[in-house]
Design an enzyme around this catalytic site. Structure first.
Site, PDB file in Angstrom:
ATOM      1  N   GLY A   8       0.824  -1.220   0.000  1.00 55.84           N
ATOM      2  CA  GLY A   8       0.000   0.000   0.000  1.00 55.84           C
ATOM      3  C   GLY A   8       0.846   1.251   0.000  1.00 55.84           C
ATOM      4  O   GLY A   8       0.671   2.137   0.832  1.00 55.84           O
ATOM      5  N   ALA A   9       1.776   1.324  -0.972  1.00 58.83           N
ATOM      6  CA  ALA A   9       2.710   2.466  -0.991  1.00 58.83           C
ATOM      7  C   ALA A   9       2.374   3.469  -2.091  1.00 58.83           C
ATOM      8  O   ALA A   9       3.181   4.345  -2.397  1.00 58.83           O
ATOM      9  CB  ALA A   9       4.147   1.966  -1.139  1.00 58.83           C
ATOM     10  N   ARG A  11      -0.004   5.671  -1.928  1.00 57.13           N
ATOM     11  CA  ARG A  11      -0.538   6.921  -1.342  1.00 57.13           C
ATOM     12  C   ARG A  11      -0.182   6.970   0.148  1.00 57.13           C
ATOM     13  O   ARG A  11       0.267   5.983   0.727  1.00 57.13           O
ATOM     14  CB  ARG A  11      -2.061   6.948  -1.477  1.00 57.13           C
ATOM     15  CG  ARG A  11      -2.547   6.911  -2.893  1.00 57.13           C
ATOM     16  CD  ARG A  11      -4.066   6.977  -3.001  1.00 57.13           C
ATOM     17  NE  ARG A  11      -4.721   5.721  -2.702  1.00 57.13           N
ATOM     18  CZ  ARG A  11      -5.570   5.529  -1.699  1.00 57.13           C
ATOM     19  NH1 ARG A  11      -5.889   6.510  -0.899  1.00 57.13           N
ATOM     20  NH2 ARG A  11      -6.114   4.356  -1.498  1.00 57.13           N
ATOM     21  N   VAL A  60      -3.155  -7.364  -1.778  1.00 58.10           N
ATOM     22  CA  VAL A  60      -2.514  -8.162  -0.720  1.00 58.10           C
ATOM     23  C   VAL A  60      -3.523  -8.934   0.137  1.00 58.10           C
ATOM     24  O   VAL A  60      -3.132  -9.717   0.995  1.00 58.10           O
ATOM     25  CB  VAL A  60      -1.563  -7.312   0.167  1.00 58.10           C
ATOM     26  CG1 VAL A  60      -0.323  -6.906  -0.589  1.00 58.10           C
ATOM     27  CG2 VAL A  60      -2.271  -6.122   0.778  1.00 58.10           C
ATOM     28  N   ASN A  86       1.613  -2.321   5.477  1.00 61.57           N
ATOM     29  CA  ASN A  86       0.958  -1.021   5.670  1.00 61.57           C
ATOM     30  C   ASN A  86      -0.409  -0.942   4.989  1.00 61.57           C
ATOM     31  O   ASN A  86      -1.259  -0.163   5.430  1.00 61.57           O
ATOM     32  CB  ASN A  86       1.896   0.056   5.098  1.00 61.57           C
ATOM     33  CG  ASN A  86       1.204   1.387   4.915  1.00 61.57           C
ATOM     34  OD1 ASN A  86       0.958   2.107   5.882  1.00 61.57           O
ATOM     35  ND2 ASN A  86       0.850   1.727   3.680  1.00 61.57           N
ATOM     36  N   TYR A 151     -12.705  -2.674  11.892  1.00 61.36           N
ATOM     37  CA  TYR A 151     -11.365  -2.088  11.738  1.00 61.36           C
ATOM     38  C   TYR A 151     -10.550  -2.330  13.006  1.00 61.36           C
ATOM     39  O   TYR A 151      -9.394  -2.776  12.953  1.00 61.36           O
ATOM     40  CB  TYR A 151     -11.509  -0.584  11.452  1.00 61.36           C
ATOM     41  CG  TYR A 151     -10.207   0.153  11.232  1.00 61.36           C
ATOM     42  CD1 TYR A 151      -9.541   0.080  10.011  1.00 61.36           C
ATOM     43  CD2 TYR A 151      -9.654   0.953  12.234  1.00 61.36           C
ATOM     44  CE1 TYR A 151      -8.352   0.775   9.803  1.00 61.36           C
ATOM     45  CE2 TYR A 151      -8.473   1.648  12.034  1.00 61.36           C
ATOM     46  CZ  TYR A 151      -7.818   1.555  10.815  1.00 61.36           C
ATOM     47  OH  TYR A 151      -6.641   2.248  10.615  1.00 61.36           O
ATOM     48  N   ALA A 153     -10.954  -4.609  15.287  1.00 60.90           N
ATOM     49  CA  ALA A 153     -10.653  -6.041  15.474  1.00 60.90           C
ATOM     50  C   ALA A 153      -9.470  -6.446  14.595  1.00 60.90           C
ATOM     51  O   ALA A 153      -8.567  -7.164  15.050  1.00 60.90           O
ATOM     52  CB  ALA A 153     -11.883  -6.876  15.131  1.00 60.90           C
ATOM     53  N   ILE A 184      -3.805  10.618  11.422  1.00 65.10           N
ATOM     54  CA  ILE A 184      -2.790  11.078  10.470  1.00 65.10           C
ATOM     55  C   ILE A 184      -3.538  11.648   9.260  1.00 65.10           C
ATOM     56  O   ILE A 184      -4.500  11.020   8.782  1.00 65.10           O
ATOM     57  CB  ILE A 184      -1.897   9.898   9.991  1.00 65.10           C
ATOM     58  CG1 ILE A 184      -1.353   9.074  11.177  1.00 65.10           C
ATOM     59  CG2 ILE A 184      -0.780  10.389   9.079  1.00 65.10           C
ATOM     60  CD1 ILE A 184      -0.389   9.765  12.086  1.00 65.10           C
TER      61      ILE A 184
END
Ligand code: NAP
Length: 243
Positions: A8-9, A11, A60, A86, A151, A153, A184
């Site tokens: 997940g790179a 963004r 993934v 990530n 989320y 869990a 974030i």
């Protein structure tokens, strides 16, 4: 040269992590699923700055696509010495509205993905007697978030996976740690208004909202060879929102 795979790179936190590791001399594999344009642009930018970087499309949450990605990595680079799990999705819903599909998608994208990637990365790391695995959880995995039960869990599962795997791999020179970010500013939190951000900042001891750089810098620290005595830990990067 050390090789890092960041899932997940394309963004947000993952993209910032790719930039920081490229600047620090790592060979970088940018995994993405839907945002090919972003991944291509990032790859181009890093290459123009002299980095050794490739991008690879794989969902993934799908074990066959993870296997294919690691097959490609093995062929070109042997394996990865740093894995950052990530990739993630979020969803806000009342618990009673969560469907089977919502639940399965959340668990497969945010938790099973880390299992598939760790399983594929470990044989090379064990052979090298060296590895760094950094899993991205969330403060909601530590304390639970209202209207984000699935989320929370999945992110709590990431913490359990991290601790247990750290126990198993300690003697192989492999550390397994977890970062639990607070709020974030990325696409994931783009549903929050400026007013929401102001309120959240006021509720945070540092009075600020986190940035992708805050997380990327912590990942870089944990990935360092010299961070070898840190394993099985959950590092909160949240401005003190959860202590
Ligand atoms: P983001 O900006 O929404 O980016 C999410 C990334 O995950 C994208 O690159 C996306 O790639 C990728 N992704 C999603 N599903 C995928 C899949 N099935 N296969 C491969 N890649 C996939 O989110 P972010 O804020 O950077 O979040 C990164 C991580 O930090 C997540 O695990 C998130 O849960 C965690 N986190 C974020 C916050 C926050 O406040 N932002 C707080 C705590 C924890 P594509 O677009 O290419 O599909």
């Amino acid at each position: 040269m050390k090789t890092i795979l960041i899932t997940g790179a394309s963004r947000g936190i993952g993209a910032q992590t790719a930039k920081l590791f490229a600047q620090n001399g790592y060979r970088v594999i940018i995994n993405y699923c839907h945002s090919q344009k972003n991944a291509d642009m990032l790859c181009k930018e890093l290459k123009e700055n002299g980095a050794d970087v490739i991008s690879y499309k794989a969902d993934v949450s799908n074990p066959s696509q993870v296997s294919a990605m690691f097959g490609h990595i093995e062929e070109y680079f042997g394996g990865v010495s740093v894995l950052v799990n990530n990739a993630g999705i979020a969803q806000t819903k009342l618990f009673t509205d969560i469907t089977d599909n919502d639940w399965n998608r959340m668990i497969s994208t945010n938790l099973s993905s880390a299992f598939y990637c760790c399983r594929a990365a470990l044989p090379y790391m064990i052979h090298q007697k060296y590895g760094r695995i950094i899993n991205i959880s969330s403060m909601w995995g530590q304390v639970g978030g209202s209207c984000e039960v699935h989320y929370s869990a999945a992110k709590a599962g990431i913490i359990g996976l991290t601790k247990a795997l750290a126990m198993e791999e300690g003697l192989s020179g492999i550390t397994v740690n977890c970062i639990a970010p607070g709020v974030i500013r990325t696409d994931m939190t783009s549903n929050l208004s400026n007013e929401d951000f102001r309120t959240l900042a006021e509720e945070t001891p540092t009075g600020t909202i986190g940035t992708p750089e805050d997380i990327a810098r912590t990942i870089l620290f944990l990935a360092d060879e010299k961070s070898s005595f840190i394993t099985g830990q959950v590092i909160g990067v949240n401005g003190g929102f959860v202590v």
